[in-house]
Design a protein around this motif. Structure first.
Motif, PDB file in Angstrom:
ATOM      1  N   HIS A 119     -17.737  37.071  11.177  1.00 52.61           N
ATOM      2  CA  HIS A 119     -17.913  35.625  11.045  1.00 52.61           C
ATOM      3  C   HIS A 119     -16.720  34.938  11.702  1.00 52.61           C
ATOM      4  O   HIS A 119     -15.574  35.184  11.321  1.00 52.61           O
ATOM      5  CB  HIS A 119     -17.972  35.201   9.568  1.00 52.61           C
ATOM      6  CG  HIS A 119     -19.108  35.789   8.814  1.00 52.61           C
ATOM      7  ND1 HIS A 119     -20.345  35.194   8.768  1.00 52.61           N
ATOM      8  CD2 HIS A 119     -19.206  36.927   8.084  1.00 52.61           C
ATOM      9  CE1 HIS A 119     -21.160  35.930   8.020  1.00 52.61           C
ATOM     10  NE2 HIS A 119     -20.490  36.992   7.603  1.00 52.61           N
ATOM     11  N   GLN A 120     -16.981  34.103  12.680  1.00 49.60           N
ATOM     12  CA  GLN A 120     -15.945  33.274  13.282  1.00 49.60           C
ATOM     13  C   GLN A 120     -15.936  31.976  12.485  1.00 49.60           C
ATOM     14  O   GLN A 120     -16.728  31.083  12.731  1.00 49.60           O
ATOM     15  CB  GLN A 120     -16.246  33.033  14.758  1.00 49.60           C
ATOM     16  CG  GLN A 120     -16.276  34.308  15.563  1.00 49.60           C
ATOM     17  CD  GLN A 120     -16.821  34.086  16.960  1.00 49.60           C
ATOM     18  OE1 GLN A 120     -17.562  33.153  17.234  1.00 49.60           O
ATOM     19  NE2 GLN A 120     -16.459  34.983  17.862  1.00 49.60           N
ATOM     20  N   VAL A 121     -15.052  31.897  11.519  1.00 52.19           N
ATOM     21  CA  VAL A 121     -15.040  30.779  10.587  1.00 52.19           C
ATOM     22  C   VAL A 121     -14.533  29.515  11.279  1.00 52.19           C
ATOM     23  O   VAL A 121     -15.134  28.451  11.175  1.00 52.19           O
ATOM     24  CB  VAL A 121     -14.184  31.123   9.345  1.00 52.19           C
ATOM     25  CG1 VAL A 121     -14.152  29.963   8.369  1.00 52.19           C
ATOM     26  CG2 VAL A 121     -14.721  32.390   8.674  1.00 52.19           C
ATOM     27  N   VAL A 122     -13.426  29.627  11.969  1.00 42.27           N
ATOM     28  CA  VAL A 122     -12.843  28.512  12.724  1.00 42.27           C
ATOM     29  C   VAL A 122     -12.365  29.084  14.049  1.00 42.27           C
ATOM     30  O   VAL A 122     -11.693  30.111  14.081  1.00 42.27           O
ATOM     31  CB  VAL A 122     -11.635  27.890  11.979  1.00 42.27           C
ATOM     32  CG1 VAL A 122     -10.970  26.826  12.824  1.00 42.27           C
ATOM     33  CG2 VAL A 122     -12.036  27.333  10.628  1.00 42.27           C
ATOM     34  N   PHE A 123     -12.737  28.427  15.149  1.00 41.69           N
ATOM     35  CA  PHE A 123     -12.258  28.890  16.449  1.00 41.69           C
ATOM     36  C   PHE A 123     -12.330  27.756  17.455  1.00 41.69           C
ATOM     37  O   PHE A 123     -13.044  26.782  17.278  1.00 41.69           O
ATOM     38  CB  PHE A 123     -13.063  30.097  16.946  1.00 41.69           C
ATOM     39  CG  PHE A 123     -14.485  29.774  17.344  1.00 41.69           C
ATOM     40  CD1 PHE A 123     -14.811  29.508  18.666  1.00 41.69           C
ATOM     41  CD2 PHE A 123     -15.481  29.727  16.391  1.00 41.69           C
ATOM     42  CE1 PHE A 123     -16.114  29.207  19.031  1.00 41.69           C
ATOM     43  CE2 PHE A 123     -16.787  29.440  16.743  1.00 41.69           C
ATOM     44  CZ  PHE A 123     -17.102  29.172  18.062  1.00 41.69           C
ATOM     45  N   PHE A 124     -11.560  27.896  18.499  1.00 38.71           N
ATOM     46  CA  PHE A 124     -11.655  27.023  19.653  1.00 38.71           C
ATOM     47  C   PHE A 124     -12.412  27.801  20.724  1.00 38.71           C
ATOM     48  O   PHE A 124     -12.408  29.029  20.731  1.00 38.71           O
ATOM     49  CB  PHE A 124     -10.267  26.614  20.142  1.00 38.71           C
ATOM     50  CG  PHE A 124      -9.572  25.686  19.187  1.00 38.71           C
ATOM     51  CD1 PHE A 124      -9.765  24.320  19.268  1.00 38.71           C
ATOM     52  CD2 PHE A 124      -8.750  26.179  18.187  1.00 38.71           C
ATOM     53  CE1 PHE A 124      -9.141  23.456  18.385  1.00 38.71           C
ATOM     54  CE2 PHE A 124      -8.116  25.325  17.306  1.00 38.71           C
ATOM     55  CZ  PHE A 124      -8.317  23.965  17.400  1.00 38.71           C
ATOM     56  N   GLU A 125     -13.075  27.108  21.610  1.00 39.37           N
ATOM     57  CA  GLU A 125     -13.977  27.743  22.573  1.00 39.37           C
ATOM     58  C   GLU A 125     -13.312  28.863  23.355  1.00 39.37           C
ATOM     59  O   GLU A 125     -13.927  29.877  23.642  1.00 39.37           O
ATOM     60  CB  GLU A 125     -14.559  26.692  23.515  1.00 39.37           C
ATOM     61  CG  GLU A 125     -15.853  27.086  24.155  1.00 39.37           C
ATOM     62  CD  GLU A 125     -16.983  27.371  23.162  1.00 39.37           C
ATOM     63  OE1 GLU A 125     -17.756  28.303  23.450  1.00 39.37           O
ATOM     64  OE2 GLU A 125     -17.097  26.701  22.139  1.00 39.37           O
ATOM     65  N   SER A 126     -12.044  28.730  23.683  1.00 41.70           N
ATOM     66  CA  SER A 126     -11.358  29.783  24.438  1.00 41.70           C
ATOM     67  C   SER A 126     -10.858  30.908  23.530  1.00 41.70           C
ATOM     68  O   SER A 126     -10.340  31.904  24.019  1.00 41.70           O
ATOM     69  CB  SER A 126     -10.179  29.192  25.202  1.00 41.70           C
ATOM     70  OG  SER A 126      -9.221  28.698  24.278  1.00 41.70           O
ATOM     71  N   HIS A 127     -11.004  30.751  22.220  1.00 35.93           N
ATOM     72  CA  HIS A 127     -10.604  31.748  21.225  1.00 35.93           C
ATOM     73  C   HIS A 127      -9.110  32.065  21.276  1.00 35.93           C
ATOM     74  O   HIS A 127      -8.696  33.159  20.909  1.00 35.93           O
ATOM     75  CB  HIS A 127     -11.441  33.026  21.349  1.00 35.93           C
ATOM     76  CG  HIS A 127     -12.894  32.787  21.081  1.00 35.93           C
ATOM     77  ND1 HIS A 127     -13.420  32.817  19.820  1.00 35.93           N
ATOM     78  CD2 HIS A 127     -13.914  32.463  21.907  1.00 35.93           C
ATOM     79  CE1 HIS A 127     -14.711  32.546  19.876  1.00 35.93           C
ATOM     80  NE2 HIS A 127     -15.036  32.310  21.136  1.00 35.93           N
ATOM     81  N   PHE A 128      -8.276  31.101  21.694  1.00 37.12           N
ATOM     82  CA  PHE A 128      -6.839  31.351  21.701  1.00 37.12           C
ATOM     83  C   PHE A 128      -6.302  31.441  20.282  1.00 37.12           C
ATOM     84  O   PHE A 128      -5.302  32.094  20.033  1.00 37.12           O
ATOM     85  CB  PHE A 128      -6.086  30.288  22.525  1.00 37.12           C
ATOM     86  CG  PHE A 128      -6.135  28.901  21.932  1.00 37.12           C
ATOM     87  CD1 PHE A 128      -5.172  28.487  21.030  1.00 37.12           C
ATOM     88  CD2 PHE A 128      -7.140  28.016  22.293  1.00 37.12           C
ATOM     89  CE1 PHE A 128      -5.227  27.211  20.480  1.00 37.12           C
ATOM     90  CE2 PHE A 128      -7.195  26.744  21.759  1.00 37.12           C
ATOM     91  CZ  PHE A 128      -6.237  26.341  20.842  1.00 37.12           C
ATOM     92  N   THR A 129      -6.970  30.804  19.328  1.00 40.05           N
ATOM     93  CA  THR A 129      -6.635  30.964  17.916  1.00 40.05           C
ATOM     94  C   THR A 129      -7.927  30.811  17.120  1.00 40.05           C
ATOM     95  O   THR A 129      -8.788  30.020  17.490  1.00 40.05           O
ATOM     96  CB  THR A 129      -5.554  29.961  17.455  1.00 40.05           C
ATOM     97  OG1 THR A 129      -5.119  30.317  16.140  1.00 40.05           O
ATOM     98  CG2 THR A 129      -6.033  28.535  17.461  1.00 40.05           C
TER      99      THR A 129
END
Length: 171
Positions: free
Chosen positions: A131-141
């Motif tokens: 589950h990606q709970v919180v992410f930015f599109e580039s997945h840097f964090t």
């Protein structure tokens, strides 16, 4: 000694007075249906809302004071975000996404991110799935559960690598 105390106090004041690039506050919204006002032609609000399932917005989002982080002053509302078997978009990947609506670059320079995440014992996540709970599109964090080395922990990742983990237990 007074000079040292004044200096330390000024550091706290300076840290607290930092520039907020994007707040993500849910106080902008009166109800979940307000998210329907966003479109590519009408980019209003703090979030883009177009990645979700086929149901009504109220099936996936809910705005309420009861979801507010009690440790944060100055905000009245919080958000409950849900996924289910109808919330697929462009794949069989279950997802409901709120994307920051801003022209500011949220991924470069020195930034501090604050995410308040809570889970209840009702409808717990299936830890056998990522589950990606919180992410930015580039997945840097991002914040994830359901990944190794401990699938039941909420893990903070930087560029896909876990850096910190905490048990993701219900309230």
């Amino acid at each position: 000694m007074k000079v040292a105390i004044a200096f330390v106090a000024s550091l706290f004041a300076a840290a607290r007075a930092g520039t907020v690039v994007w707040s993500g506050s849910f106080d902008y919204y009166n109800s979940a249906t307000d998210f329907n006002n966003w479109s590519w032609a009408n980019q209003v609000g703090l979030y883009q809302y177009y990645i979700h399932g086929s149901g009504p917005v109220t099936q996936y989002l809910d705005i309420s004071q009861s979801y507010k982080n009690p440790g944060v002053d100055g905000e009245s509302n919080g958000l409950k975000l849900s996924i289910d078997q109808t919330s697929t978009w462009n794949s069989n990947f279950w997802r409901t996404e709120l994307i920051p609506q801003t022209n500011n670059n949220l991924g470069t320079g020195q930034k501090y991110y604050h995410f308040s995440v809570k889970r209840s014992s009702t409808n717990p996540p299936l830890f056998s799935y990522e589950h990606q709970v919180v992410f930015f599109e580039s997945h840097f964090t991002e914040l994830k559960v359901g990944i190794s080395p401990n699938q039941t922990q909420l893990q903070w990742c930087v560029s896909g690598s876990p850096k910190y983990a905490v048990d993701f237990t219900p309230d």
